[in-house]
Design an enzyme around this catalytic site. Structure first.
Site, PDB file in Angstrom:
ATOM      1  N   HIS A 156      -0.242   3.099  -5.730  1.00 32.35           N
ATOM      2  CA  HIS A 156       0.984   3.011  -4.945  1.00 32.35           C
ATOM      3  C   HIS A 156       2.249   2.716  -5.744  1.00 32.35           C
ATOM      4  O   HIS A 156       3.287   3.298  -5.486  1.00 32.35           O
ATOM      5  CB  HIS A 156       0.794   1.926  -3.883  1.00 32.35           C
ATOM      6  CG  HIS A 156       1.963   1.757  -2.965  1.00 32.35           C
ATOM      7  ND1 HIS A 156       2.429   2.799  -2.196  1.00 32.35           N
ATOM      8  CD2 HIS A 156       2.747   0.684  -2.682  1.00 32.35           C
ATOM      9  CE1 HIS A 156       3.461   2.367  -1.471  1.00 32.35           C
ATOM     10  NE2 HIS A 156       3.686   1.103  -1.754  1.00 32.35           N
ATOM     11  N   ASP A 173       8.956  10.155 -15.441  1.00 32.93           N
ATOM     12  CA  ASP A 173       9.871  10.825 -16.378  1.00 32.93           C
ATOM     13  C   ASP A 173      10.715   9.827 -17.186  1.00 32.93           C
ATOM     14  O   ASP A 173      10.785   9.909 -18.419  1.00 32.93           O
ATOM     15  CB  ASP A 173      10.824  11.768 -15.626  1.00 32.93           C
ATOM     16  CG  ASP A 173      10.104  12.822 -14.791  1.00 32.93           C
ATOM     17  OD1 ASP A 173       8.885  12.657 -14.572  1.00 32.93           O
ATOM     18  OD2 ASP A 173      10.752  13.785 -14.373  1.00 32.93           O
ATOM     19  N   GLN A 203      -0.008  -1.145  -8.907  1.00 34.57           N
ATOM     20  CA  GLN A 203      -0.420  -1.632  -7.587  1.00 34.57           C
ATOM     21  C   GLN A 203      -1.244  -0.606  -6.820  1.00 34.57           C
ATOM     22  O   GLN A 203      -0.857   0.552  -6.726  1.00 34.57           O
ATOM     23  CB  GLN A 203       0.827  -1.981  -6.766  1.00 34.57           C
ATOM     24  CG  GLN A 203       0.498  -2.548  -5.395  1.00 34.57           C
ATOM     25  CD  GLN A 203       1.699  -3.220  -4.758  1.00 34.57           C
ATOM     26  OE1 GLN A 203       2.587  -2.561  -4.234  1.00 34.57           O
ATOM     27  NE2 GLN A 203       1.729  -4.533  -4.830  1.00 34.57           N
ATOM     28  N   THR A 212       1.998   1.899   6.464  1.00 33.40           N
ATOM     29  CA  THR A 212       2.859   0.779   6.077  1.00 33.40           C
ATOM     30  C   THR A 212       2.203  -0.591   6.305  1.00 33.40           C
ATOM     31  O   THR A 212       1.444  -0.792   7.239  1.00 33.40           O
ATOM     32  CB  THR A 212       4.198   0.814   6.841  1.00 33.40           C
ATOM     33  OG1 THR A 212       4.943  -0.353   6.491  1.00 33.40           O
ATOM     34  CG2 THR A 212       3.997   0.827   8.341  1.00 33.40           C
ATOM     35  N   GLU A 213       2.563  -1.511   5.404  1.00 29.19           N
ATOM     36  CA  GLU A 213       2.149  -2.902   5.558  1.00 29.19           C
ATOM     37  C   GLU A 213       2.733  -3.482   6.848  1.00 29.19           C
ATOM     38  O   GLU A 213       2.221  -4.458   7.395  1.00 29.19           O
ATOM     39  CB  GLU A 213       2.672  -3.691   4.350  1.00 29.19           C
ATOM     40  CG  GLU A 213       2.223  -5.120   4.299  1.00 29.19           C
ATOM     41  CD  GLU A 213       2.466  -5.701   2.916  1.00 29.19           C
ATOM     42  OE1 GLU A 213       1.932  -5.143   1.943  1.00 29.19           O
ATOM     43  OE2 GLU A 213       3.192  -6.696   2.822  1.00 29.19           O
ATOM     44  N   ARG A 273       3.611  -6.663  -6.843  1.00 31.70           N
ATOM     45  CA  ARG A 273       4.848  -6.664  -6.076  1.00 31.70           C
ATOM     46  C   ARG A 273       4.576  -6.995  -4.616  1.00 31.70           C
ATOM     47  O   ARG A 273       3.614  -6.495  -4.046  1.00 31.70           O
ATOM     48  CB  ARG A 273       5.523  -5.293  -6.154  1.00 31.70           C
ATOM     49  CG  ARG A 273       6.732  -5.168  -5.260  1.00 31.70           C
ATOM     50  CD  ARG A 273       7.442  -3.847  -5.408  1.00 31.70           C
ATOM     51  NE  ARG A 273       6.685  -2.710  -4.900  1.00 31.70           N
ATOM     52  CZ  ARG A 273       6.552  -2.400  -3.597  1.00 31.70           C
ATOM     53  NH1 ARG A 273       7.084  -3.166  -2.670  1.00 31.70           N
ATOM     54  NH2 ARG A 273       5.874  -1.326  -3.239  1.00 31.70           N
ATOM     55  N   PHE A 284       5.893  -9.759   6.841  1.00 35.80           N
ATOM     56  CA  PHE A 284       5.327  -8.891   5.813  1.00 35.80           C
ATOM     57  C   PHE A 284       4.383  -9.701   4.942  1.00 35.80           C
ATOM     58  O   PHE A 284       4.398 -10.937   4.979  1.00 35.80           O
ATOM     59  CB  PHE A 284       6.458  -8.269   4.980  1.00 35.80           C
ATOM     60  CG  PHE A 284       6.439  -6.774   4.977  1.00 35.80           C
ATOM     61  CD1 PHE A 284       6.633  -6.063   6.144  1.00 35.80           C
ATOM     62  CD2 PHE A 284       6.213  -6.068   3.798  1.00 35.80           C
ATOM     63  CE1 PHE A 284       6.600  -4.672   6.142  1.00 35.80           C
ATOM     64  CE2 PHE A 284       6.192  -4.673   3.786  1.00 35.80           C
ATOM     65  CZ  PHE A 284       6.389  -3.980   4.956  1.00 35.80           C
ATOM     66  N   HIS A 286      -2.258  -0.030  -3.070  1.00 38.13           N
ATOM     67  CA  HIS A 286      -1.856  -0.478  -1.728  1.00 38.13           C
ATOM     68  C   HIS A 286      -3.105  -0.568  -0.847  1.00 38.13           C
ATOM     69  O   HIS A 286      -3.946   0.323  -0.885  1.00 38.13           O
ATOM     70  CB  HIS A 286      -0.852   0.517  -1.139  1.00 38.13           C
ATOM     71  CG  HIS A 286      -0.163   0.027   0.090  1.00 38.13           C
ATOM     72  ND1 HIS A 286      -0.798  -0.096   1.299  1.00 38.13           N
ATOM     73  CD2 HIS A 286       1.119  -0.363   0.307  1.00 38.13           C
ATOM     74  CE1 HIS A 286       0.065  -0.556   2.198  1.00 38.13           C
ATOM     75  NE2 HIS A 286       1.232  -0.724   1.619  1.00 38.13           N
ATOM     76  N   GLU A 333      11.965   1.396  -9.830  1.00 34.93           N
ATOM     77  CA  GLU A 333      10.559   1.406 -10.231  1.00 34.93           C
ATOM     78  C   GLU A 333      10.390   1.801 -11.695  1.00 34.93           C
ATOM     79  O   GLU A 333       9.417   1.418 -12.344  1.00 34.93           O
ATOM     80  CB  GLU A 333       9.769   2.369  -9.319  1.00 34.93           C
ATOM     81  CG  GLU A 333       8.262   2.125  -9.342  1.00 34.93           C
ATOM     82  CD  GLU A 333       7.505   2.952  -8.307  1.00 34.93           C
ATOM     83  OE1 GLU A 333       8.145   3.448  -7.351  1.00 34.93           O
ATOM     84  OE2 GLU A 333       6.278   3.088  -8.446  1.00 34.93           O
ATOM     85  N   LEU A 344       0.259   6.838   2.847  1.00 35.52           N
ATOM     86  CA  LEU A 344       0.507   5.415   3.072  1.00 35.52           C
ATOM     87  C   LEU A 344       0.555   5.071   4.560  1.00 35.52           C
ATOM     88  O   LEU A 344       1.172   5.762   5.352  1.00 35.52           O
ATOM     89  CB  LEU A 344       1.855   5.066   2.433  1.00 35.52           C
ATOM     90  CG  LEU A 344       2.339   3.628   2.571  1.00 35.52           C
ATOM     91  CD1 LEU A 344       1.408   2.692   1.820  1.00 35.52           C
ATOM     92  CD2 LEU A 344       3.750   3.508   2.026  1.00 35.52           C
ATOM     93  N   SER A 398      10.538  -3.783  -3.038  1.00 39.24           N
ATOM     94  CA  SER A 398      10.853  -2.677  -3.956  1.00 39.24           C
ATOM     95  C   SER A 398      12.247  -2.121  -3.694  1.00 39.24           C
ATOM     96  O   SER A 398      13.020  -1.878  -4.625  1.00 39.24           O
ATOM     97  CB  SER A 398       9.815  -1.566  -3.871  1.00 39.24           C
ATOM     98  OG  SER A 398       9.826  -0.956  -2.612  1.00 39.24           O
ATOM     99  N   LEU A 399      12.589  -1.906  -2.419  1.00 41.72           N
ATOM    100  CA  LEU A 399      13.948  -1.436  -2.123  1.00 41.72           C
ATOM    101  C   LEU A 399      14.949  -2.461  -2.636  1.00 41.72           C
ATOM    102  O   LEU A 399      16.000  -2.116  -3.176  1.00 41.72           O
ATOM    103  CB  LEU A 399      14.127  -1.242  -0.612  1.00 41.72           C
ATOM    104  CG  LEU A 399      13.436  -0.032   0.020  1.00 41.72           C
ATOM    105  CD1 LEU A 399      13.526  -0.108   1.541  1.00 41.72           C
ATOM    106  CD2 LEU A 399      14.047   1.271  -0.471  1.00 41.72           C
ATOM    107  N   ARG A 425      -0.842  -7.930  -1.789  1.00 41.87           N
ATOM    108  CA  ARG A 425      -1.526  -6.638  -1.775  1.00 41.87           C
ATOM    109  C   ARG A 425      -2.722  -6.584  -2.715  1.00 41.87           C
ATOM    110  O   ARG A 425      -3.749  -6.008  -2.377  1.00 41.87           O
ATOM    111  CB  ARG A 425      -0.534  -5.532  -2.145  1.00 41.87           C
ATOM    112  CG  ARG A 425       0.438  -5.271  -1.035  1.00 41.87           C
ATOM    113  CD  ARG A 425       1.461  -4.247  -1.414  1.00 41.87           C
ATOM    114  NE  ARG A 425       2.294  -3.949  -0.252  1.00 41.87           N
ATOM    115  CZ  ARG A 425       3.368  -3.151  -0.286  1.00 41.87           C
ATOM    116  NH1 ARG A 425       3.718  -2.575  -1.420  1.00 41.87           N
ATOM    117  NH2 ARG A 425       4.064  -2.918   0.800  1.00 41.87           N
TER     118      ARG A 425
END
Lengths: 536, 387
Positions: free
Chosen positions: A314, A184, A203, A217-218, A349, A87, A205, A338, A215, A354-355, A249
């Site tokens: 993104h 929110d 960010q 994916t990377e 990031r 990645f 992407h 996030e 998107l 992120s996950l 990114r």
């Protein structure tokens, strides 16, 4: 202990679904958490807090194994053990994945666990939060919600509240984000008096479909795909000769935007992502979702021809300022994912972090929130907060048709303005203009009318409340972007093109006042990695 | 840009009125989606038009609906294609012309809450919970990960790809007839555990789903769910896999479906065409052993089928009567070719999973079978197509 999960959509509709590529962890014997931490910090352009990054990267391997034990169908290598893919911005292949549906697989498995433990955890699916309840000691003591199905308003009393409402991508148009990502939690915390941090760090992407913002994916570049300009040149050679397409990114997005701005893009304002260099079998096995995205949303067979892409909004690196246990400035109020800014991502990031951020700090917030709940008593909650929200809603519903603008018009103007002025390249004039627009739109939102006056599934009303959240998010991003007079990570100021550690190696914090966001600063925590020049 | 008329089946629960149709004129690029059309109508004309939606990219599963009678996702159906289908349907019913309304309705087999919003909780999710939808592993987890066959994870990733949109449930004909049918989505979810080598309750799960009269044998093979599924999960295929596994584990099937299928497969392999004289015997009393000592059930079923056979002869459905004598049915002359197909199918068994075989059966044959790997060397020049 009684735990409830409140979500404005059914939980499996949430935006973690969109995390396609995977989740990082230094789990392989040849890898180390220090290497993962360094990559993350370098990726953050040294704005990430290193104590938090250390925690995240140290705890990552255990979290992957935990998910695997719960049933996530992670990809296996030939020995049947967990396999990885490469990645961006990473010095080792440490991304664990399920085809290109990693986030979806994880979230659905976690929902399986929620069904398993439904006796212990109550779920309020399709309940919308409109504000936080704060008691006389300034502590968070609950949330005000609206049951979407019937429009009834409910005040949930709580000893601890954790905000995990995702980012604010809908402030930009287009965005890879889902329609529900309207900031929110960030806005609710801000209105309740919590500090926000790093709000200028948004960010873009590198690989999103033009127009729709979908998107790609990377993982595609992780599997070896190339970026090409209209002349067929693999332009990343100029910008990141070592990591090429797998630089951070922000670096790749700027490179693409430079190519496009200097006339080497395609007429539709894009460059090309060439996935045909990846073996077909591997594409079908590991990138199936984007085969479908290419076919269904761009009419392109990615196994046969390059697909046109551009940088697109993104991810929200900033958010509600928290410590490493998810605690905000308001006792009893936590935030994770996030929505929160710990900060592990700083200025940019890394893909597949992120996950990880969500899971690690979600878990830590949960633990601390539970500990707090055990040692405290329920506070006295005034019903006034509920009455205030009911009055706010009555005001929106009561506005006469044609009395102001439509909600959708305001949203469109906001999104287009932000994408034009507060995106990959920024400058003082542009940001100032955007801020003026946002402040005008805030006024216009006060009289914007809706068509639906009913109680059942009144999405029109919820959109009006969400617009308010979005405008607060936008204002904060503009103010912070204007304040940071340097270029770092995702904030690239053409009028201040250099990184300036002497003056700006610090976080910008924002607090709500009657005159808008008030600026203060906080230190960046540095443990063992001194800032260096950042090249890929 | 093009102009379209969408005709939406609306229901406003607080109005006291029943459902009604409303037309909206929208103006958008044909490559945009039906959902984009609905959102334009909502933004411009009527904010009270209710539709669940979030990701717009077929990953969140919110916008299940019927478009021109077909269940699917609003965000994944291009409005231009929906227009073509509407016109095709109109010409089939003799109305013809272009620019017919694109008909949009809420999903079927579920109560409607408002407009396109259905009550998935009482139908879809209740059925999902019916299949014990969580992993039930052996004892304590290992210190590291479970070590499993790499193919097994890819195999169940097809059912993991399910986004719980409900389109298959909406399209399910069996469920229309039997509301209690566990249904395509929940059974596909069940396969995700049955096929998972980490799960310890495979046999119990299969028994549970086979013994339930609304379980795996309630599916009628109509393929509707496969057509409706936006993610290539192919729920019916997962149901068939559950049946096959149940058969392998000796779980009795009230319809003898598994044995019937095996009998079919065996006869064709042997003779090339179907020898009906053997089909019934092989289905209920398979092989030499079965005929030597037929079970009570086999005898009952064979006797029970006599009236059907007589009816078949009377109505002229069964004509080559001499072929009912076992052994008369001839072998196909080029039977070796049939056997070759069997061998090929056996060898490529795992490719029935979409994640392995690729899109619509298109396997990159030159890459896989002949062992040619495409170069990923950055120095190798690649052809670039513009536009």
């Amino acid at each position: 202990m009684s735990v409830g999960i409140i979500s404005k959509v059914h939980p499996v509709r949430s935006h973690s679904n969109a995390a396609q590529g995977g989740i990082n962890a230094a789990l392989n014997p040849g890898d180390s958490w220090e290497s993962h931490a360094f990559d993350t910090i370098k990726g953050s352009d040294y704005l990430g807090d290193q104590d938090a990054v250390e925690i995240m990267t140290r705890e990552a391997p255990e979290e992957i194994l935990h998910l695997e034990h719960l049933g996530v169908t992670f990809h296996r290598n030939e020995e049947g053990k967990l396999g990885t893919r490469a990645f961006g911005g990473a010095s080792a292949a440490r991304t664990y994945y399920v085809a290109d549906i990693t986030g979806q697989a994880i979230m659905h498995v976690l929902y399986e666990q929620l069904m398993k433990y439904s006796e212990q955890i109550a779920r309020y699916e399709e309940w919308f939060c409109s504000s936080l309840a704060i008691d006389e000691n300034g502590e968070c003591c609950g949330v005000v919600t609206r049951n979407v199905a019937d429009g009834s308003m409910e005040l949930f009393q709580a000893k601890s509240v954790i905000l995990c409402t995702g980012g604010n991508g809908m402030v930009w148009k287009p965005s890879t984000n889902a329609l529900i990502c309207t900031g929110d939690g960030i806005a609710m915390a801000y209105r309740a008096g919590a500090k926000l941090m790093d709000m200028e760090m948004i960010q873009y992407h590198p690989t999103t479909l033009a127009g729709k913002g979908f998107l790609i994916t990377e993982g595609a570049r992780g599997e070896g795909a190339h970026l090409l300009n209209a002349n067929g040149e693999r332009f990343m050679e100029k910008y990141a000769p070592n990591k090429m397409e797998l630089a951070s990114r922000d670096v790749v997005s700027r490179a693409e935007q430079t190519e496009i701005n200097e006339g080497r893009g395609f007429p539709d304002g894009t460059v090309a992502l060439d996935i045909t260099v990846v073996p077909k079998k591997r594409v079908h096995e590991a990138l199936r979702e984007i085969v479908l995205v290419g076919r269904d949303f761009a009419g392109v067979d990615i196994t046969r021809e390059p697909i046109h892409i551009k940088p697109g909004n993104h991810y929200t690196m900033g958010g509600v300022k928290t410590d490493v246990d998810g605690r905000t400035d308001i006792p009893g109020l936590y935030s994770a994912g996030e929505t929160a800014c710990v900060s592990v991502h700083g200025g940019n990031r890394l893909g597949a972090n992120s996950l990880l951020d969500t899971l690690i700090f979600g878990k830590r917030s949960g633990r601390d929130a539970a500990a707090r709940a055990k040692r405290t008593d329920y506070a006295h909650v005034s019903r006034k907060v509920l009455e205030d929200e009911e009055a706010m809603i009555a005001d929106i519903v009561g506005r006469e048709k044609g009395s102001g603008r439509r909600i959708s018009e305001i949203k469109l103007e906001l999104g287009q303005t932000m994408d034009a002025k507060v995106a990959v390249f920024r400058d003082e004039a542009g940001i100032t203009e955007a801020l003026e627009v946002v402040r005008r739109l805030k006024e216009e939102a006060k009289t914007a009318y809706i068509d639906d006056h009913g109680s059942v599934f009144n999405q029109d009303l919820l959109a009006a409340i969400e617009l308010g959240y979005m405008l607060d998010n936008a204002e904060c991003t503009c103010v912070a972007a204007l304040e940071r007079k340097e270029s770092r990570g995702a904030q690239y100021r053409t009028d201040f093109p250099e990184r300036n550690d002497e003056e700006w190696l610090k976080h910008i914090d924002l607090e709500q006042t009657d005159d808008g966001p008030e600026i203060s600063y906080s230190e960046v925590t540095i443990t063992q990695w001194e800032p260096q020049e950042r090249t890929y | 840009m093009a102009e379209y008329t969408i005709k939406v089946r609306r229901f406003q629960p607080e109005s006291g009125e029943g459902p009604y149709w409303e037309k909206f004129d929208v103006d958008l690029d044909p490559s945009l989606s039906v959902l984009d059309g609905l959102l334009q109508a909502k933004d411009r004309d009527d904010g009270s038009l209710a539709v669940r939606c979030s990701c717009r990219a077929a990953i969140c599963g919110s916008c299940g609906m019927k478009i021109n009678g077909q269940s699917g996702l609003g965000c994944k159906t291009q409005i231009g294609e929906a227009q073509e289908l509407a016109d095709k349907q109109a010409s089939a019913t003799g109305k013809g012309g272009k620019g017919n309304s694109i008909v949009i309705e809420p999903m079927g087999n579920m109560p409607v809450i408002k407009d396109l919003v259905t009550d998935m909780e009482s139908t879809h999710w209740a059925k999902i919970r019916r299949v014990t939808p969580w992993l039930l592993p052996h004892g304590e987890p290992p210190e590291r990960e479970y070590v499993v066959e790499p193919e097994s994870m890819i195999d169940i990733t097809q059912s993991m790809a399910c986004i719980q949109c409900g389109a298959c449930v909406s399209s399910c004909l069996s469920m229309e007839a039997d509301h209690d049918f566990i249904g395509p989505a929940a059974l596909a979810k069940a396969y995700r555990f049955v096929g998972d080598p980490r799960d310890a309750e495979t046999h119990e799960r299969l028994h549970d789903l086979a013994d339930d009269p609304h379980g795996i044998y309630d599916c009628t093979h109509c393929f509707s769910c496969i057509d409706a599924c936006p993610k290539g999960v192919a729920p019916m295929d997962q149901i068939m896999r559950l049946r096959r596994k149940a058969g392998e584990q000796g779980i009795e099937d009230p319809n003898s479906g598994h044995d019937h299928e095996m009998a079919f497969v065996k006869i064709i392999e042997k003779k090339g065409t179907l020898d009906e004289s053997l089909l019934l015997q092989e289905s209920f009393a398979p092989g030499f052993k079965g005929k030597l000592k037929p079970s009570k059930r086999a005898i009952r079923e064979m006797l029970g089928s006599i009236p059907t056979a007589i009816r078949g002869i009377k109505t002229g459905k069964m004509r080559s009567l001499h072929k009912l004598i076992p052994g008369v049915h001839p072998k196909l002359p080029d039977q070796d070719d049939v056997k070759a197909i069997y061998a090929h199918a056996e060898e490529h068994n795992e490719e029935f999973n979409l994640y392995i075989k690729g899109e619509e059966g298109e396997l990159a044959e030159e890459d896989v079978e002949k062992g040619i790997e495409r170069s990923t060397d950055p120095d190798t020049p690649q052809e670039v197509k513009n536009g």
